[in-house]
Scaffold this motif. Structure first.
Motif, PDB file in Angstrom:
ATOM      1  N   ARG A 147       1.044  -0.995  -0.268  1.00 56.57           N
ATOM      2  CA  ARG A 147      -0.031  -0.089   0.023  1.00 56.57           C
ATOM      3  C   ARG A 147       0.732   1.174   0.095  1.00 56.57           C
ATOM      4  NH1 ARG A 147      -4.956  -1.589  -1.201  1.00 56.57           N
ATOM      5  NH2 ARG A 147      -6.215  -0.189  -0.153  1.00 56.57           N
ATOM      6  N   ALA A 148       0.366   2.136  -0.401  1.00 57.41           N
ATOM      7  CA  ALA A 148       1.051   3.705  -0.379  1.00 57.41           C
ATOM      8  C   ALA A 148       1.226   3.981   1.009  1.00 57.41           C
ATOM      9  CB  ALA A 148      -0.031   4.667  -1.057  1.00 57.41           C
ATOM     10  N   GLU A 149       2.664   4.329   1.548  1.00 53.30           N
ATOM     11  CA  GLU A 149       2.901   4.513   2.632  1.00 53.30           C
ATOM     12  C   GLU A 149       2.896   6.223   3.243  1.00 53.30           C
ATOM     13  OE1 GLU A 149       6.661   2.661   3.981  1.00 53.30           O
ATOM     14  OE2 GLU A 149       6.777   2.145   1.680  1.00 53.30           O
ATOM     15  N   TYR A 150       2.427   6.907   2.485  1.00 51.78           N
ATOM     16  CA  TYR A 150       2.424   8.409   2.706  1.00 51.78           C
ATOM     17  C   TYR A 150       1.481   8.920   1.692  1.00 51.78           C
ATOM     18  CZ  TYR A 150       7.017   7.625   4.388  1.00 51.78           C
ATOM     19  OH  TYR A 150       8.071   7.128   5.172  1.00 51.78           O
ATOM     20  N   TRP A 151       0.540   9.577   2.356  1.00 54.17           N
ATOM     21  CA  TRP A 151      -0.690  10.428   1.697  1.00 54.17           C
ATOM     22  C   TRP A 151      -0.400  11.776   1.547  1.00 54.17           C
ATOM     23  CZ3 TRP A 151      -5.953   7.720   3.071  1.00 54.17           C
ATOM     24  CH2 TRP A 151      -5.840   6.360   2.682  1.00 54.17           C
ATOM     25  N   VAL A 152      -0.663  12.579   0.432  1.00 52.26           N
ATOM     26  CA  VAL A 152      -0.638  14.156   0.272  1.00 52.26           C
ATOM     27  C   VAL A 152      -1.930  14.581  -0.521  1.00 52.26           C
ATOM     28  CG1 VAL A 152       0.711  15.905  -1.052  1.00 52.26           C
ATOM     29  CG2 VAL A 152       1.973  13.995   0.112  1.00 52.26           C
ATOM     30  N   ALA A 153      -2.355  15.630   0.242  1.00 51.96           N
ATOM     31  CA  ALA A 153      -3.721  16.113  -0.568  1.00 51.96           C
ATOM     32  C   ALA A 153      -3.429  17.506  -0.676  1.00 51.96           C
ATOM     33  CB  ALA A 153      -4.803  15.914   0.195  1.00 51.96           C
ATOM     34  N   HIS A 154      -4.378  17.974  -1.504  1.00 48.25           N
ATOM     35  CA  HIS A 154      -4.614  19.632  -1.602  1.00 48.25           C
ATOM     36  C   HIS A 154      -6.000  20.047  -1.439  1.00 48.25           C
ATOM     37  CE1 HIS A 154      -5.268  23.509  -4.273  1.00 48.25           C
ATOM     38  NE2 HIS A 154      -4.450  23.850  -3.118  1.00 48.25           N
ATOM     39  N   SER A 155      -6.218  20.832  -0.627  1.00 48.46           N
ATOM     40  CA  SER A 155      -7.415  21.410  -0.183  1.00 48.46           C
ATOM     41  C   SER A 155      -8.740  20.204   0.092  1.00 48.46           C
ATOM     42  CB  SER A 155      -8.032  22.162  -1.468  1.00 48.46           C
ATOM     43  OG  SER A 155      -9.067  23.014  -1.244  1.00 48.46           O
ATOM     44  N   TRP A 156      -9.637  19.966  -0.708  1.00 46.48           N
ATOM     45  CA  TRP A 156     -10.764  19.187  -0.345  1.00 46.48           C
ATOM     46  C   TRP A 156     -10.400  17.766  -0.543  1.00 46.48           C
ATOM     47  CZ3 TRP A 156     -14.811  20.806   2.135  1.00 46.48           C
ATOM     48  CH2 TRP A 156     -16.049  19.882   2.238  1.00 46.48           C
ATOM     49  N   GLY A 157      -9.161  17.713  -1.072  1.00 44.02           N
ATOM     50  CA  GLY A 157      -8.429  16.151  -1.139  1.00 44.02           C
ATOM     51  C   GLY A 157      -8.356  15.541   0.187  1.00 44.02           C
ATOM     52  N   GLY A 158      -7.807  16.414   1.011  1.00 41.59           N
ATOM     53  CA  GLY A 158      -7.617  15.926   2.380  1.00 41.59           C
ATOM     54  C   GLY A 158      -8.861  15.487   3.146  1.00 41.59           C
ATOM     55  N   VAL A 159      -9.859  16.325   2.966  1.00 37.46           N
ATOM     56  CA  VAL A 159     -11.068  15.942   3.601  1.00 37.46           C
ATOM     57  C   VAL A 159     -11.468  14.600   3.044  1.00 37.46           C
ATOM     58  CG1 VAL A 159     -13.863  16.519   3.738  1.00 37.46           C
ATOM     59  CG2 VAL A 159     -12.158  18.229   3.790  1.00 37.46           C
ATOM     60  N   LEU A 160     -11.408  14.223   1.598  1.00 38.53           N
ATOM     61  CA  LEU A 160     -11.729  12.934   1.202  1.00 38.53           C
ATOM     62  C   LEU A 160     -11.065  12.006   1.813  1.00 38.53           C
ATOM     63  CD1 LEU A 160     -12.425  13.903  -2.481  1.00 38.53           C
ATOM     64  CD2 LEU A 160     -14.038  13.585  -0.686  1.00 38.53           C
ATOM     65  N   MET A 161      -9.638  12.213   1.843  1.00 33.96           N
ATOM     66  CA  MET A 161      -8.623  11.112   2.372  1.00 33.96           C
ATOM     67  C   MET A 161      -9.206  10.861   3.989  1.00 33.96           C
ATOM     68  SD  MET A 161      -4.897  12.156   1.005  1.00 33.96           S
ATOM     69  CE  MET A 161      -4.209  11.338  -0.378  1.00 33.96           C
ATOM     70  N   ASN A 162      -9.359  11.899   4.539  1.00 33.89           N
ATOM     71  CA  ASN A 162      -9.872  11.523   6.196  1.00 33.89           C
ATOM     72  C   ASN A 162     -11.065  10.760   6.192  1.00 33.89           C
ATOM     73  OD1 ASN A 162      -7.179  12.729   6.931  1.00 33.89           O
ATOM     74  ND2 ASN A 162      -8.477  14.247   8.303  1.00 33.89           N
ATOM     75  N   SER A 163     -11.978  11.082   5.332  1.00 34.16           N
ATOM     76  CA  SER A 163     -13.119  10.228   5.210  1.00 34.16           C
ATOM     77  C   SER A 163     -12.798   8.861   4.702  1.00 34.16           C
ATOM     78  CB  SER A 163     -14.006  10.912   3.752  1.00 34.16           C
ATOM     79  OG  SER A 163     -14.430  12.238   4.359  1.00 34.16           O
ATOM     80  N   VAL A 164     -11.906   8.703   4.057  1.00 35.10           N
ATOM     81  CA  VAL A 164     -11.573   7.135   3.533  1.00 35.10           C
ATOM     82  C   VAL A 164     -11.145   6.652   4.943  1.00 35.10           C
ATOM     83  CG1 VAL A 164      -9.962   5.889   2.593  1.00 35.10           C
ATOM     84  CG2 VAL A 164     -11.171   7.640   1.276  1.00 35.10           C
ATOM     85  N   GLU A 201      -3.151   1.690   9.175  1.00 30.16           N
ATOM     86  CA  GLU A 201      -2.016   0.715   9.455  1.00 30.16           C
ATOM     87  C   GLU A 201      -1.058   0.871   8.698  1.00 30.16           C
ATOM     88  OE1 GLU A 201      -3.771  -3.100   9.873  1.00 30.16           O
ATOM     89  OE2 GLU A 201      -5.320  -2.550  11.307  1.00 30.16           O
ATOM     90  N   SER A 202      -1.442   1.232   7.153  1.00 26.24           N
ATOM     91  CA  SER A 202      -0.389   1.207   6.044  1.00 26.24           C
ATOM     92  C   SER A 202       0.327   2.638   5.999  1.00 26.24           C
ATOM     93  CB  SER A 202      -1.056   0.749   4.933  1.00 26.24           C
ATOM     94  OG  SER A 202      -1.762  -0.400   4.827  1.00 26.24           O
ATOM     95  N   VAL A 203      -0.164   3.706   6.397  1.00 21.77           N
ATOM     96  CA  VAL A 203       0.189   5.014   6.451  1.00 21.77           C
ATOM     97  C   VAL A 203       0.864   5.266   7.390  1.00 21.77           C
ATOM     98  CG1 VAL A 203      -0.595   7.213   5.591  1.00 21.77           C
ATOM     99  CG2 VAL A 203      -1.996   5.399   4.947  1.00 21.77           C
ATOM    100  N   LYS A 204       2.233   5.972   6.972  1.00 18.66           N
ATOM    101  CA  LYS A 204       3.233   6.422   8.130  1.00 18.66           C
ATOM    102  C   LYS A 204       2.809   7.802   8.401  1.00 18.66           C
ATOM    103  CE  LYS A 204       6.766   3.033   6.885  1.00 18.66           C
ATOM    104  NZ  LYS A 204       8.083   2.747   6.568  1.00 18.66           N
TER     105      LYS A 204
END
Length: 301
Positions: free
Chosen positions: A109-126, A135-138
């Motif tokens: 899995r991807a170990e790092y996540w990066v978002a711009h603007s509303w993308g971060g809301v979607l990521m935290n929603s995931v 567990e996979s994201v550092k």
């Protein structure tokens, strides 16, 4: 030399999601998943001439996978009046499908996540819907991410209250989707449903899914999310002031979260705004380097 290639993820019938893969000489580095915000696409993170955050990270040895949500960027077909999907589908299906594709390609899995603007809301929603992803994201890095708008700057009253909460509904109803690119409101269009759902959340409404009533805030309030660096721009007056970002931090679990503000007052070379926090030439030496340091800080976790 950073290399780029386009990958496609089957999502529904003839619909395909676009993932831009950027990497250096080998493909064995840690994987970073990058996601754009509303009325945008993945090009906020890269150019084909290797400018931007994703090429910068690739130069440091990371493998970057920049996603285009359904109908945006290189994803096909483009949003039109027949697009009946919204952010619920992005959270439940599109983002998980891209993460699965990355794992199938590189074996993890991807170990790092990066978002711009509303993308971060979607990521935290995931993270709320699929807590096993945590567990996979550092570590994560969010550029100008807020959910609800709390600031009362005059430009916010124009861009949000007048355009996003008002005129955008008119154009969505008239065209069957929001033609944001034609209106010069952003780099890409939004489906009618996606705009409707994001506008609900931006109005300080509860963080609850309009499709099935899932309460994201309730799930996240006692959840430890990956360590997250929040980047705020000193000149980002309308869309993500520190007060807006701080409110998002408060409702995003109990994990480590840090906010840095980038502007001349804070010792930086430029007063960054909502877009140029990712596109300005000096960003490489300032917030981009801080993202690298943040990732390295948690690399062994």
């Amino acid at each position: 030399m950073v290399k780029q290639e386009s990958l496609y993820v089957d999502i529904s019938g003839s619909d395909k999601l676009h993932l831009r893969h950027l990497y250096h000489s080998n493909r064995k580095g840690p994987a970073v998943f990058l996601l754009h915000g509303a009325v945008e696409n993945g090009k906020i993170f890269y150019t084909e001439s290797n400018k931007g955050l994703a090429p910068f990270l690739a130069e440091q040895g990371f493998q970057c996978f920049v996603g285009d949500l359904r109908g945006r960027g290189g994803s096909v077909p483009h949003i039109d009046k027949n697009a009946d999907y919204g952010q619920t589908e992005s959270i439940l299906h599109e983002i998980p499908a891209m993460l699965d594709h990355i794992e199938n390609l590189i074996g993890k899995r991807a170990e790092y996540w990066v978002a711009h603007s509303w993308g971060g809301v979607l990521m935290n929603s995931v993270f709320a819907r699929y807590p096993k992803e945590i567990e996979s994201v550092k570590a994560c890095a969010y550029f100008g991410t807020k959910r609800s708008l709390y600031n009362n700057h005059p430009s916010k009253l124009i861009k949000a209250n007048l355009f996003w909460f008002g005129l955008a509904h008119y154009y969505s109803k008239r065209h069957g989707y929001l033609p944001a690119k034609k209106l010069r409101w952003g780099s890409d269009d939004e489906s009618k449903k996606s705009h409707y759902q994001s506008a609900l959340w931006a109005k300080k409404s509860p963080w609850i899914d309009s499709d099935d009533g899932f309460d994201y805030a309730e799930v996240l309030k006692n959840t430890t999310l990956p360590p997250t660096l929040h980047i705020a721009g000193a000149h980002d007056k309308a869309l993500a002031q520190p007060v807006d970002i701080q409110a998002f931090i408060k409702e995003s679990g109990i994990g480590i979260q840090k906010m840095n503000i980038y502007g001349k007052k804070y010792g930086h070379s430029h007063n960054y705004g909502h877009i140029d926090m990712l596109t300005h030439t000096q960003a490489r030496k300032e917030q981009f380097q801080d993202v690298i340091d943040w990732f390295n800080q948690y690399a062994t976790c």
